[in-house]
Design a protein around this motif. Structure first.
Motif, PDB file in Angstrom:
ATOM      1  N   PRO A 298       6.435  36.811 -37.303  1.00 10.75           N
ATOM      2  CA  PRO A 298       5.066  36.543 -36.864  1.00 10.75           C
ATOM      3  C   PRO A 298       4.408  35.466 -37.711  1.00 10.75           C
ATOM      4  O   PRO A 298       4.764  35.268 -38.867  1.00 10.75           O
ATOM      5  CB  PRO A 298       4.370  37.884 -37.079  1.00 10.75           C
ATOM      6  CG  PRO A 298       5.152  38.544 -38.163  1.00 10.75           C
ATOM      7  CD  PRO A 298       6.565  38.082 -38.011  1.00 10.75           C
ATOM      8  N   ASN A 299       3.445  34.769 -37.119  1.00 13.09           N
ATOM      9  CA  ASN A 299       2.733  33.716 -37.831  1.00 13.09           C
ATOM     10  C   ASN A 299       1.305  33.632 -37.278  1.00 13.09           C
ATOM     11  O   ASN A 299       1.026  32.817 -36.398  1.00 13.09           O
ATOM     12  CB  ASN A 299       3.474  32.383 -37.645  1.00 13.09           C
ATOM     13  CG  ASN A 299       2.824  31.269 -38.427  1.00 13.09           C
ATOM     14  OD1 ASN A 299       2.109  31.518 -39.395  1.00 13.09           O
ATOM     15  ND2 ASN A 299       3.027  30.039 -38.001  1.00 13.09           N
ATOM     16  N   PRO A 300       0.394  34.477 -37.767  1.00 11.60           N
ATOM     17  CA  PRO A 300      -0.952  34.506 -37.193  1.00 11.60           C
ATOM     18  C   PRO A 300      -1.719  33.215 -37.449  1.00 11.60           C
ATOM     19  O   PRO A 300      -1.623  32.635 -38.524  1.00 11.60           O
ATOM     20  CB  PRO A 300      -1.625  35.686 -37.925  1.00 11.60           C
ATOM     21  CG  PRO A 300      -0.851  35.849 -39.181  1.00 11.60           C
ATOM     22  CD  PRO A 300       0.552  35.413 -38.884  1.00 11.60           C
ATOM     23  N   GLY A 301      -2.468  32.772 -36.437  1.00 13.77           N
ATOM     24  CA  GLY A 301      -3.272  31.566 -36.582  1.00 13.77           C
ATOM     25  C   GLY A 301      -4.644  31.899 -37.132  1.00 13.77           C
ATOM     26  O   GLY A 301      -4.975  33.064 -37.362  1.00 13.77           O
ATOM     27  N   PRO A 302      -5.463  30.842 -37.365  1.00 11.48           N
ATOM     28  CA  PRO A 302      -6.816  31.085 -37.885  1.00 11.48           C
ATOM     29  C   PRO A 302      -7.663  31.827 -36.845  1.00 11.48           C
ATOM     30  O   PRO A 302      -7.552  31.537 -35.655  1.00 11.48           O
ATOM     31  CB  PRO A 302      -7.362  29.683 -38.143  1.00 11.48           C
ATOM     32  CG  PRO A 302      -6.506  28.772 -37.332  1.00 11.48           C
ATOM     33  CD  PRO A 302      -5.180  29.415 -37.187  1.00 11.48           C
ATOM     34  N   PRO A 303      -8.517  32.772 -37.275  1.00 11.07           N
ATOM     35  CA  PRO A 303      -9.366  33.500 -36.330  1.00 11.07           C
ATOM     36  C   PRO A 303     -10.345  32.568 -35.628  1.00 11.07           C
ATOM     37  O   PRO A 303     -10.760  31.557 -36.198  1.00 11.07           O
ATOM     38  CB  PRO A 303     -10.113  34.494 -37.215  1.00 11.07           C
ATOM     39  CG  PRO A 303      -9.309  34.604 -38.456  1.00 11.07           C
ATOM     40  CD  PRO A 303      -8.679  33.260 -38.648  1.00 11.07           C
ATOM     41  N   SER A 304     -10.689  32.903 -34.408  1.00 11.80           N
ATOM     42  CA  SER A 304     -11.686  32.127 -33.673  1.00 11.80           C
ATOM     43  C   SER A 304     -12.448  33.048 -32.738  1.00 11.80           C
ATOM     44  O   SER A 304     -11.985  34.136 -32.398  1.00 11.80           O
ATOM     45  CB  SER A 304     -11.017  31.014 -32.866  1.00 11.80           C
ATOM     46  OG  SER A 304     -10.334  31.563 -31.759  1.00 11.80           O
ATOM     47  N   GLN A 305     -13.626  32.565 -32.311  1.00 15.65           N
ATOM     48  CA  GLN A 305     -14.421  33.353 -31.383  1.00 15.65           C
ATOM     49  C   GLN A 305     -13.745  33.391 -30.013  1.00 15.65           C
ATOM     50  O   GLN A 305     -13.815  34.391 -29.304  1.00 15.65           O
ATOM     51  CB  GLN A 305     -15.818  32.746 -31.264  1.00 15.65           C
ATOM     52  CG  GLN A 305     -16.821  33.679 -30.620  1.00 15.65           C
ATOM     53  CD  GLN A 305     -18.230  33.142 -30.714  1.00 15.65           C
ATOM     54  OE1 GLN A 305     -18.483  31.981 -30.405  1.00 15.65           O
ATOM     55  NE2 GLN A 305     -19.153  33.963 -31.162  1.00 15.65           N
ATOM     56  N   MET A 306     -13.033  32.301 -29.674  1.00 11.82           N
ATOM     57  CA  MET A 306     -12.399  32.235 -28.358  1.00 11.82           C
ATOM     58  C   MET A 306     -11.349  33.347 -28.193  1.00 11.82           C
ATOM     59  O   MET A 306     -11.260  33.976 -27.137  1.00 11.82           O
ATOM     60  CB  MET A 306     -11.749  30.869 -28.159  1.00 11.82           C
ATOM     61  CG  MET A 306     -11.296  30.639 -26.731  1.00 11.82           C
ATOM     62  SD  MET A 306     -10.574  29.020 -26.517  1.00 11.82           S
ATOM     63  CE  MET A 306      -9.002  29.236 -27.300  1.00 11.82           C
ATOM     64  N   ILE A 307     -10.548  33.567 -29.246  1.00 13.50           N
ATOM     65  CA  ILE A 307      -9.511  34.606 -29.131  1.00 13.50           C
ATOM     66  C   ILE A 307     -10.170  35.988 -29.031  1.00 13.50           C
ATOM     67  O   ILE A 307      -9.682  36.865 -28.319  1.00 13.50           O
ATOM     68  CB  ILE A 307      -8.526  34.520 -30.319  1.00 13.50           C
ATOM     69  CG1 ILE A 307      -7.804  33.167 -30.276  1.00 13.50           C
ATOM     70  CG2 ILE A 307      -7.498  35.645 -30.250  1.00 13.50           C
ATOM     71  CD1 ILE A 307      -6.941  32.875 -31.483  1.00 13.50           C
ATOM     72  N   HIS A 308     -11.278  36.156 -29.729  1.00 14.34           N
ATOM     73  CA  HIS A 308     -12.042  37.414 -29.592  1.00 14.34           C
ATOM     74  C   HIS A 308     -12.469  37.606 -28.134  1.00 14.34           C
ATOM     75  O   HIS A 308     -12.357  38.699 -27.581  1.00 14.34           O
ATOM     76  CB  HIS A 308     -13.253  37.363 -30.522  1.00 14.34           C
ATOM     77  CG  HIS A 308     -14.288  38.408 -30.257  1.00 14.34           C
ATOM     78  ND1 HIS A 308     -14.063  39.751 -30.481  1.00 14.34           N
ATOM     79  CD2 HIS A 308     -15.547  38.311 -29.760  1.00 14.34           C
ATOM     80  CE1 HIS A 308     -15.151  40.427 -30.145  1.00 14.34           C
ATOM     81  NE2 HIS A 308     -16.056  39.582 -29.704  1.00 14.34           N
ATOM     82  N   TRP A 309     -12.939  36.526 -27.506  1.00 16.09           N
ATOM     83  CA  TRP A 309     -13.350  36.632 -26.099  1.00 16.09           C
ATOM     84  C   TRP A 309     -12.154  36.963 -25.199  1.00 16.09           C
ATOM     85  O   TRP A 309     -12.275  37.698 -24.235  1.00 16.09           O
ATOM     86  CB  TRP A 309     -14.006  35.315 -25.642  1.00 16.09           C
ATOM     87  CG  TRP A 309     -15.373  35.098 -26.217  1.00 16.09           C
ATOM     88  CD1 TRP A 309     -16.184  36.046 -26.769  1.00 16.09           C
ATOM     89  CD2 TRP A 309     -16.072  33.859 -26.307  1.00 16.09           C
ATOM     90  NE1 TRP A 309     -17.350  35.465 -27.209  1.00 16.09           N
ATOM     91  CE2 TRP A 309     -17.320  34.133 -26.925  1.00 16.09           C
ATOM     92  CE3 TRP A 309     -15.774  32.555 -25.937  1.00 16.09           C
ATOM     93  CZ2 TRP A 309     -18.257  33.131 -27.180  1.00 16.09           C
ATOM     94  CZ3 TRP A 309     -16.718  31.559 -26.176  1.00 16.09           C
ATOM     95  CH2 TRP A 309     -17.938  31.854 -26.793  1.00 16.09           C
ATOM     96  N   PHE A 310     -10.986  36.358 -25.540  1.00 11.09           N
ATOM     97  CA  PHE A 310      -9.764  36.672 -24.801  1.00 11.09           C
ATOM     98  C   PHE A 310      -9.479  38.175 -24.864  1.00 11.09           C
ATOM     99  O   PHE A 310      -9.120  38.807 -23.875  1.00 11.09           O
ATOM    100  CB  PHE A 310      -8.573  35.927 -25.410  1.00 11.09           C
ATOM    101  CG  PHE A 310      -8.096  34.772 -24.585  1.00 11.09           C
ATOM    102  CD1 PHE A 310      -7.653  34.962 -23.282  1.00 11.09           C
ATOM    103  CD2 PHE A 310      -8.065  33.495 -25.109  1.00 11.09           C
ATOM    104  CE1 PHE A 310      -7.208  33.889 -22.521  1.00 11.09           C
ATOM    105  CE2 PHE A 310      -7.622  32.413 -24.355  1.00 11.09           C
ATOM    106  CZ  PHE A 310      -7.195  32.607 -23.056  1.00 11.09           C
TER     107      PHE A 310
END
Lengths: 379, 76
Positions: free
Chosen positions: A351-363
């Motif tokens: 696994p390689n998590p990317g930087p958090p974002s509001q867009m992924i939260h909305w997803f």
């Protein structure tokens, strides 16, 4: 003679398998050469990941439930009659009501369940959100919480591996919004020597914890909880005081698995690529029920179910194996009440998590609705 | 009568070999052994460290072709 497929368990994985098989075996079901029967425990289908939002008032309870009969393809008879004994030699499933179902192919999808009762004092002293009653109690307690020592305690094994970190960050945001963060100290405990089983996620979490002032206690395997003195003690000999204890309780598999001598702890020994029960060529195991050393998560269940649909329908239609499961898992990771990231991995790709974002939260919020398309086998 | 179970945790990124071992130990009796296979070299250090901390017994820790075989006896 019709080929009889029996699916034991009406959760996500069993339901995806049933609905997917209905599409792949449309002609066979229509002609009567194949039958699919499901045995479950409830007339309601629960979207389990949504429970995380209940304590914070971020989802309505009614959004978590649908009638199982409406989620499941109408061609699949569904009986609320839990399996009491599975006999893989005689190829039968006996139910609680006393009925017996013979099968040609069996899909075991009995899942996992929280077991706070295993740890002395945990039921009395802790809160959790892994079932509706627990999530409701935690919501009520959070409403009245005015600050103090909060311990987020993680036990093994448990489903949804990222949920402990998610709830920690969400608690932090909740306390900040409530105006009690300056009077609150959060300590996160984890069974192994880092903050998360996934090493990249653990590395990512360290600076996040530092930034938010969240303390941690690693190598913490819970021995007992004392609800009277409000302390929690580990097998490693550490005792922590708490005002609010939020636990991720240890899980076991279903009782019918142990009662049928199919696997210790309710986990069925399963071949990691074929998803066949070890020693069987007609018993598939899916979702949390397997003993495969990968995440017990909805996405795991989904990707496994897709593999079983392909293989079971291919065996019936063409008499051959279709493809192997590659260990794929995908998890959203909520990093607060307004941001998120995700991880995916399989048996060969770390696994390689990317930087958090509001867009992924909305997803993730969108997926909370799209889930019902997954359960119906459409997504 | 003591038992020995095997857990093939090669390629297990999450929850990983040590978490798998901790979970498996809960269903074992004192004296039983678990042999865990891990393709993560960190396990060769992490597992013995935890076993010592909790008070179980490390029976062996061997590097094989591309993976580690670690045997632990449940002591309490």
């Amino acid at each position: 003679m019709a080929k009889k497929i029996v699916i034991v368990g009406g959760g996500l994985s069993g339901t995806i398998v049933a609905n997917g098989l209905c599409r792949q075996l449309r002609e066979e079901l229509s002609s009567g050469s194949v039958t699919i029967t499901m045995l479950g425990t409830s007339d309601k289908h629960l979207y389990q990941p949504g429970l995380l939002y209940i304590p914070f008032g971020r989802i309505r309870e009614s959004e978590l439930f649908r009638d199982q009969r409406k989620v499941l393809d109408r061609r699949v008879p569904y009986f609320i009659d839990p399996a009491a004994h599975i006999d893989v030699e005689k190829k039968t499933v006996a139910t609680k009501s006393g009925k017996t179902y013979a099968y040609d192919f069996l899909v075991v999808a009995t899942g996992s369940r929280i077991r706070p009762d295993i740890i002395p004092g945990m039921e009395e002293g802790a809160h959790w959100f892994y079932d509706l009653d627990g999530a409701r109690k935690m919501r009520d307690t959070l409403q009245g919480f005015q600050g103090g020592k909060v311990v987020v305690n993680v036990n093994a094994p448990h489903k949804c591996p990222v949920a402990p970190l998610e709830v920690t960050f969400m608690l932090r945001d909740f306390f900040a919004a409530k105006g009690v963060l300056d009077k609150t100290e959060i300590t996160y405990t984890y069974p192994i020597g880092r903050l998360h089983a996934l090493e990249p996620v653990a590395h990512w979490a360290v600076p996040e914890f530092e930034k938010h002032g969240i303390k941690s206690e690693i190598f913490f395997n819970t021995k007992s909880v004392d609800a009277g003195s409000k302390t929690i003690t580990s097998e490693e000999g550490v005792t922590l005081p708490y005002d609010l204890l939020v636990t991720i309780p240890p899980h076991t598999g279903h009782q019918v698995i142990t009662d049928s001598d199919l696997g210790k702890g309710g986990w069925v020994p399963t071949e990691r690529n074929t998803l066949l029960r070890e020693g069987s060529s007609d018993v598939f195991v899916v979702g949390d029920t397997t003993n495969i050393p990968i995440s017990k998560a909805g996405s795991t269940a989904h990707f496994e179910a897709d593999t079983i649909i392909d293989n079971l329908s291919s065996l019936i239609k063409e008499g051959r194996w279709a493809r192997n499961y590659d260990g794929k898992v995908f998890c959203f990771v909520e990093t607060g009440l307004n941001s998120g990231t995700y991880v995916w991995f399989n048996y060969t790709t770390p696994p390689n998590p990317g930087p958090p974002s509001q867009m992924i939260h909305w997803f993730k919020l969108a997926y909370n609705r799209l889930y019902w398309l997954s359960a119906r086998g459409l997504l | 009568m003591t038992d020995k179970i095997k857990v093939d945790a090669r390629g297990a990124f999450c929850p990983g070999p040590l978490m798998e071992m901790i979970a498996a130990l809960k269903h074992m009796n004192v004296g039983d052994e678990i042999e865990i296979w891990s393709s993560d070299k960190g396990s060769a250090k992490d597992i013995p460290e935890w076993v010592k901390k909790v008070g179980h017994e490390l029976v062996s820790n061997d590097e094989r072709e591309g993976y580690w075989s670690i045997v632990v006896r449940k002591a309490k």
